[in-house]
Structures are given as structure tokens and as C-alpha cells.
Write a protein that holds these residues in place. Structure first.
Motif, mmCIF file in Angstrom:
data_model
loop_
_atom_site.group_PDB
_atom_site.id
_atom_site.type_symbol
_atom_site.label_atom_id
_atom_site.label_comp_id
_atom_site.label_asym_id
_atom_site.label_seq_id
_atom_site.Cartn_x
_atom_site.Cartn_y
_atom_site.Cartn_z
ATOM 1 N N ASP A 197 8.532 12.012 28.048
ATOM 2 C CA ASP A 197 8.726 13.253 28.198
ATOM 3 C C ASP A 197 9.818 14.024 27.356
ATOM 4 O O ASP A 197 9.937 15.072 27.248
ATOM 5 N N LEU A 198 10.849 12.972 26.850
ATOM 6 C CA LEU A 198 11.818 13.491 26.149
ATOM 7 C C LEU A 198 11.221 14.141 24.797
ATOM 8 O O LEU A 198 11.956 15.079 24.177
ATOM 9 N N SER A 199 9.965 13.962 24.434
ATOM 10 C CA SER A 199 9.289 14.716 23.202
ATOM 11 C C SER A 199 9.264 16.050 23.124
ATOM 12 O O SER A 199 9.568 16.719 22.240
ATOM 13 N N THR A 200 9.100 16.790 24.345
ATOM 14 C CA THR A 200 9.100 17.997 24.604
ATOM 15 C C THR A 200 10.204 18.583 24.929
ATOM 16 O O THR A 200 10.303 20.011 25.042
ATOM 17 N N ASP A 201 11.507 17.924 25.057
ATOM 18 C CA ASP A 201 12.688 18.449 25.303
ATOM 19 C C ASP A 201 13.223 19.729 24.373
ATOM 20 O O ASP A 201 13.299 19.012 23.162
ATOM 21 N N PRO A 202 13.165 20.829 24.501
ATOM 22 C CA PRO A 202 13.827 21.810 23.573
ATOM 23 C C PRO A 202 15.145 21.237 22.823
ATOM 24 O O PRO A 202 15.279 21.694 21.638
ATOM 25 N N GLY A 203 15.882 20.405 23.473
ATOM 26 C CA GLY A 203 17.082 20.276 22.886
ATOM 27 C C GLY A 203 16.943 18.828 22.105
ATOM 28 O O GLY A 203 18.035 18.160 21.955
ATOM 29 N N LEU A 204 15.939 18.193 21.621
ATOM 30 C CA LEU A 204 15.909 17.084 21.175
ATOM 31 C C LEU A 204 14.967 17.164 19.940
ATOM 32 O O LEU A 204 14.085 17.880 20.258
ATOM 33 N N PHE A 205 15.337 16.664 18.809
ATOM 34 C CA PHE A 205 14.417 16.612 17.555
ATOM 35 C C PHE A 205 14.237 15.238 17.116
ATOM 36 O O PHE A 205 15.397 14.601 17.247
ATOM 37 N N PHE A 206 13.087 14.568 16.834
ATOM 38 C CA PHE A 206 12.775 13.443 16.650
ATOM 39 C C PHE A 206 12.000 13.237 15.437
ATOM 40 O O PHE A 206 10.885 13.868 15.317
ATOM 41 N N ARG A 207 12.681 12.577 14.270
ATOM 42 C CA ARG A 207 11.855 12.459 13.217
ATOM 43 C C ARG A 207 11.838 11.061 12.710
ATOM 44 O O ARG A 207 12.794 10.482 12.569
ATOM 45 N N SER A 208 10.551 10.601 12.299
ATOM 46 C CA SER A 208 10.143 9.315 11.917
ATOM 47 C C SER A 208 10.313 9.264 10.142
ATOM 48 O O SER A 208 9.628 10.081 9.692
ATOM 49 N N PHE A 209 10.980 8.217 9.511
ATOM 50 C CA PHE A 209 11.011 8.090 8.212
ATOM 51 C C PHE A 209 10.283 6.841 7.899
ATOM 52 O O PHE A 209 10.623 5.911 8.533
ATOM 53 N N ALA A 210 9.392 6.835 6.734
ATOM 54 C CA ALA A 210 9.218 5.579 6.068
ATOM 55 C C ALA A 210 10.017 5.374 4.676
ATOM 56 O O ALA A 210 10.423 6.312 4.234
ATOM 57 N N SER A 211 10.219 4.323 4.677
ATOM 58 C CA SER A 211 11.345 3.909 3.709
ATOM 59 C C SER A 211 11.022 4.110 2.262
ATOM 60 O O SER A 211 11.507 4.471 1.261
ATOM 61 N N THR A 263 0.804 -1.286 0.201
ATOM 62 C CA THR A 263 -0.028 0.015 0.133
ATOM 63 C C THR A 263 0.799 1.169 0.131
ATOM 64 O O THR A 263 0.261 2.392 -0.328
ATOM 65 N N GLY A 264 2.165 0.932 0.386
ATOM 66 C CA GLY A 264 2.962 2.261 0.275
ATOM 67 C C GLY A 264 2.629 2.892 1.887
ATOM 68 O O GLY A 264 3.524 4.057 1.997
ATOM 69 N N GLY A 265 1.884 2.572 2.630
ATOM 70 C CA GLY A 265 1.726 3.256 3.816
ATOM 71 C C GLY A 265 2.500 2.555 4.862
ATOM 72 O O GLY A 265 3.445 1.909 4.468
ATOM 73 N N ALA A 266 3.025 3.131 6.269
ATOM 74 C CA ALA A 266 3.762 2.962 7.222
ATOM 75 C C ALA A 266 3.282 3.265 8.533
ATOM 76 O O ALA A 266 2.250 4.179 8.360
ATOM 77 N N LEU A 267 3.493 2.354 9.547
ATOM 78 C CA LEU A 267 3.068 2.788 10.766
ATOM 79 C C LEU A 267 4.486 3.033 11.462
ATOM 80 O O LEU A 267 5.225 2.050 11.702
ATOM 81 N N LEU A 268 4.483 4.291 11.923
ATOM 82 C CA LEU A 268 5.858 4.527 12.417
ATOM 83 C C LEU A 268 5.367 4.854 14.056
ATOM 84 O O LEU A 268 5.133 5.692 14.672
ATOM 85 N N GLY A 269 6.234 3.761 14.707
ATOM 86 C CA GLY A 269 5.992 3.593 16.245
ATOM 87 C C GLY A 269 7.074 4.064 16.977
ATOM 88 O O GLY A 269 7.199 3.984 18.257
ATOM 89 N N ASP A 270 8.088 4.524 16.556
ATOM 90 C CA ASP A 270 9.294 4.913 17.412
ATOM 91 C C ASP A 270 9.184 5.920 18.414
ATOM 92 O O ASP A 270 9.731 5.859 19.429
ATOM 93 N N ARG A 271 8.249 6.712 18.133
ATOM 94 C CA ARG A 271 8.004 7.786 19.316
ATOM 95 C C ARG A 271 7.367 7.367 20.611
ATOM 96 O O ARG A 271 7.611 8.080 21.506
ATOM 97 N N ILE A 272 6.846 6.227 20.634
ATOM 98 C CA ILE A 272 6.030 5.617 21.815
ATOM 99 C C ILE A 272 7.014 5.726 22.873
ATOM 100 O O ILE A 272 6.454 6.148 24.168
#
Lengths: 137, 339
Positions: B112-126, B99-108
Motif C-alpha cells: 500500500d506504500l505504492s499509492t502514498d502521495p509522499g512516496l516516489f519509487f523508481r526502478s532502474f536497470a543497470s 538481451t539487455g532486458g531486466a526483471l525489476l521486482g523491487d516494487r513487490i
């Protein structure tokens, strides 16, 4: 050229299970979308951070706990403060019709109640969000 | 690009780069989307960022599915943030081939790191193409590097051919293993031995971890002596035990690269790789535009399809003619055919 839509599926608040959110996430994935799933117990700030960093086309909130009238406006407010007020928000869960109207007035694009079929949700996202994204080019 | 649009486009790119350099995560995130789309606007911003690239320590994290890469990356990010450096995580997961779709669950696991100003997290689908993906991830690494993130952790899809690409992209390749993952890991170990700069044996609280670590040390001992012997660190990403030791091993490797001159060498190799890549693309675009403009492209395609010409000789001839700077259209069809 069309690209895969990126959708954040998030569960704010204290819900104890996320079956519904997972079913929706799976359905959107099977419809060819890239779904970022954040798991249970997200704060509005965490949802806003995820929406911004993942640069999603849509935020979908799933709420069963009844706390939607406090949680949803906080997410919308947070998105605006982060300069991401243009990212549309939809809400799914157990939402009474009068609350749904309120939420829409507060900026929610659509509310999906317990009876909503996954097909209807996928169609909505494709039509409403896909149309916007591809119009922007 | 029309010259009428060039000036506003340049100013837009400048504004964009400014916001990104000022730390605006939305500007960085939007740039990464355009990079993934291969939108020309991405190059307009990236060219402005180029002078800022080259400061971050880029760590590629690979290993078999189930080894605990995502949990380990989160633990590493947490440890780094506790010590001070800002962190960007780029996590790649497979797209569905159907389908070309993706379930990207690495942020789970971020919490609380998610809102840390010194952290950037990005999920990629291949998105079904590893080659093209590595290009997008490479540009995304440059973007977060320019944005000032001091450590960049790149997680890639399972074990497979992509490790090689990770080692191209990263200064330090971290291979994550866990006990009792079975034959796949056994098979993968041989290839991973060559690319790994640091080994992490995760789930050290489970039986068999010590043995797995011992096996790797034994295998490393069999090879020829190397200037850098990859350390094998036992840890539990879940409890956090041993994570600080892993971070120190990664930092030692970075110091080794700098002290031995390999850091600079890596920059040059990456510059060569990128320049070759972009030059190839530019030449191809220019060549096709020229052939289309002179109206001969369709004729050549036909000639190859009808087996009147072979594509091997023809492509050599066309490349030679286009690079010699031949101008204008061929005078007659007979001449074109006789090229």
C-alpha cells in the motif's frame, strides 16, 4: 536511437498464483525489455501508481479470477485521472470473447486469451509499442 | 540546436519544471526517463531545477545479494512516512548482459506504500554500464531532491565496485549484512568497512546475527580512531523490529555531517564532480565538432591507424591547439600533418 521498452506486468485482484504473469514477464525480459513486476493482489490504484512512477510504455494486466470487467476499467480510469491515459493497456488471462470486445471498446489495446503464445505477445509488444515509442523519438 | 527551436524548447522545459515542482509525479517520472536516455531535453529541465537541489538526505544502501536490502528499504520508507518526511526510492537492478532486458521486482514489497502521495519509487536497470548508470542515478537523485522529497534511498546492485560510486552519490552509506551469507560477505566486509557510515545487520531473528554484528564491531575497533564510528544496528526488516533504531542512526549521521561541516564539503565535492563531468563532455563535443568541421578528423584517424602518428602525442597537440582557440581550417594538408 532505440531504448529498451519498459513494461509493467501487474496482477490485480485475488488470483492465487502468478505463474502466467511470471512466464510473460520472463519472456518480455528475454526479448530485451525492462519489466517491472509488482506481484499478486494489486489494487487498481497501486497499478496506476506503479505505471506513472516507473514511466512505462505499456501496462500488462493478468487476470484469471473473472473480475476483469470491474478491474480493467478501473485501471484505465485511474490512468486517465493521473494524466497517464496515453499509456496503453493490454490484458491477458481467461477472458471470454464477448468480454474481450467490451474491454477493447473501453480502451484496452489488445486481449490475449489462454491460448496465446508468449512469442505472439512479445511480437505484438515489439511491433505495436516499440513502433510508437521510437516514432516519438 | 537551431535557434528557431530554442524558444519553444525553453518554454516547454519551464512548464515541465513547474509541474514537477508542483508535485506532479508523472512529470518527475518522465524526466527520469529522459535522464536515462541522456536526452538533451533532460538538461533543459535540470538546469532550471538546480537552485532547488541540495536539501534531501541521500542514503545509499548497499550490501551482498540476499542480505535483504529491498525489504529493509521498504521498512525504512514505511518508518519515515509514519514520522512524516517524504521519501523517494531509487532501486537499481542488473540488466541481462545477453538481451539487455531486466526483471525489476523491487516494487513487490511496497504494497500500500505504492499509492502514498509522499512516496516516489523508481526502478532502474543497470543497462550494462555502471559508470553511465551512476551518472543517470545521480541526476535522478537531483530530480527527486528538487521535487521536494526529503529522504532519498538509493539501492544498488549487490556488492562490487559500485559501492564506491554510491558513497560519492550519498551523504550516508548504509551497508546491509545478514548472518550466514558465507565467504562472499567475509571478503566484502573489508572493502565495505571503509565506505560504510552505518551498518545494518538484518535478519536479527536468525541465529548468527549477534556474532556477525560483533565481528563488525571488532573490525571497526581495529582501525584508526575516526571522528565518526559507524554504528552497527541489529534489526529484522521482515518484522520491523529495530528499524526505528536504524532510522535514528541514519539521522545521527546526518546531524554529524551538518555539525562537522562535512555536509557542505560533500556539496562542494559533488559540485566539482558534476562540473568536471559536464565540462569534459562539453569540451569533447566541441573538439570533435571543430575537427569534423575543418575536415581533419578522418585524416587524423587514418594517420593513427596507419601508425604514421601516435595517438598520445597527437591528442595532446590537438587539445593544445583547440584550447588556444585556433580558428578556421588548416591551410594545407602538409601543415595539418606537421601540427
Amino acid at each position: 536511437m532505440t531504448r529498451p521498452l519498459r513494461v509493467l506486468v501487474a496482477k490485480p485482484g485475488l488470483d492465487r498464483h502468478d505463474r502466467g504473469a511470471k512466464v510473460i514477464a520472463r519472456a518480455l525480459r528475454d526479448a530485451g525489455m525492462e519489466v517491472i513486476y509488482t506481484g499478486l493482489h494489486q489494487t487498481p490504484a497501486e497499478i496506476v501508481a506503479a505505471a506513472v512512477q516507473e514511466d512505462v510504455d505499456l501496462v500488462g494486466l493478468s487476470i484469471l479470477s473473472g473480475a476483469h470487467m470491474t478491474l480493467v476499467p478501473r485501471v484505465i480510469q485511474g490512468l486517465r485521472e493521473a494524466g497517464a491515459g496515453d499509456i496503453p493497456v493490454v490484458v491477458g488471462g481467461i477472458i471470454p470473447p464477448e468480454d474481450a470486445e467490451e474491454l477493447k471498446k473501453a480502451g484496452v489495446l489488445e486481449v490475449f486469451g489462454p491460448g496465446s503464445s508468449t512469442e505472439a505477445i512479445v511480437d505484438f509488444v515489439r511491433r505495436e509499442i516499440g513502433g510508437r515509442v521510437n516514432a516519438l523519438g | 540546436m537551431a535557434s528557431a527551436g530554442a524558444e519553444p524548447a525553453r518554454r516547454a522545459a519551464e512548464g515541465w519544471a513547474e509541474r514537477l515542482l508542483a508535485g506532479e509525479k508523472r512529470a518527475l517520472a518522465r524526466l527520469i526517463t529522459l535522464i536515462e536516455e541522456r536526452d538533451p531535453a533532460a538538461s533543459d529541465v535540470l538546469r532550471l531545477l538546480h537552485p532547488r537541489v541540495g536539501q534531501a538526505h541521500v542514503v545509499g544502501v548497499t550490501g551482498a545479494a540476499g542480505a535483504g536490502k529491498s525489504t529493509l528499504i521498504t521498512a525504512l520508507a514505511r518508518e519515515l512516512r509514519a514520522r512524516g518526511p517524504s521519501v523517494a526510492v531509487l532501486a537499481v537492478d542488473p540488466s541481462s548482459p545477453l538481451t539487455g532486458g531486466a526483471l525489476l521486482g523491487d516494487r513487490i514489497r511496497l504494497g500500500d506504500l505504492s499509492t502514498d502521495p509522499g512516496l516516489f519509487f523508481r526502478s532502474f536497470a543497470s543497462r550494462g554500464h555502471l559508470g553511465g548508470l551512476s551518472r543517470a542515478v545521480a541526476d535522478a537523485v537531483r530530480a527527486v531532491d528538487a521535487a521536494g522529497y526529503q529522504a532519498v534511498l538509493v539501492e544498488t546492485v549487490g556488492a562490487g565496485q559500485s559501492e564506491v560510486e554510491v558513497s560519492e552519490l550519498a551523504h550516508t552509506t548504509l551497508v546491509v549484512l545478514a548472518p550466514n551469507l558465507g565467504d562472499d560477505v567475509q571478503a566484502a566486509k573489508a572493502g565495505l568497512l571503509e565506505v560504510a557510515d552505518v551498518f545494518a545487520v538484518n535478519k536479527a531473528d536468525l541465529p548468527g546475527a549477534r556474532e556477525t554484528a560483533g565481528e563488525i564491531r571488532a573490525m571497526l575497533g581495529l582501525g584508526p580512531a575516526r571522528p565518526w564510528t559507524p554504528p552497527v544496528v541489529e534489526l529484522s526488516a521482515r518484522t520491523g523490529e529495530g528499524v526505528a533504531g536504524l532510522l535514528e542512526a541514519l539521522e545521527r549521521h546526518r546531524d554529524f555531517l551538518v555539525a562537522s561541516g562535512r555536509w557542505g564539503e560533500k556539496l562542494r565535492r559533488s559540485a566539482a564532480h558534476q562540473l568536471r563531468d559536464l565540462l569534459g563532455e562539453e569540451l569533447l563535443r566541441a573538439a570533435l565538432a571543430r575537427l569534423e568541421a575543418e575536415g581533419s578528423w578522418q585524416a587524423w584517424v587514418e594517420a593513427v591507424a596507419r601508425r604514421e602518428r601516435d595517438p598520445y602525442t597527437l591528442s595532446e597537440e590537438l587539445a593544445r591547439r583547440l584550447l588556444a582557440g585556433a580558428t578556421g581550417r588548416p591551410r594545407g594538408e602538409g601543415e595539418a600533418r606537421g601540427l
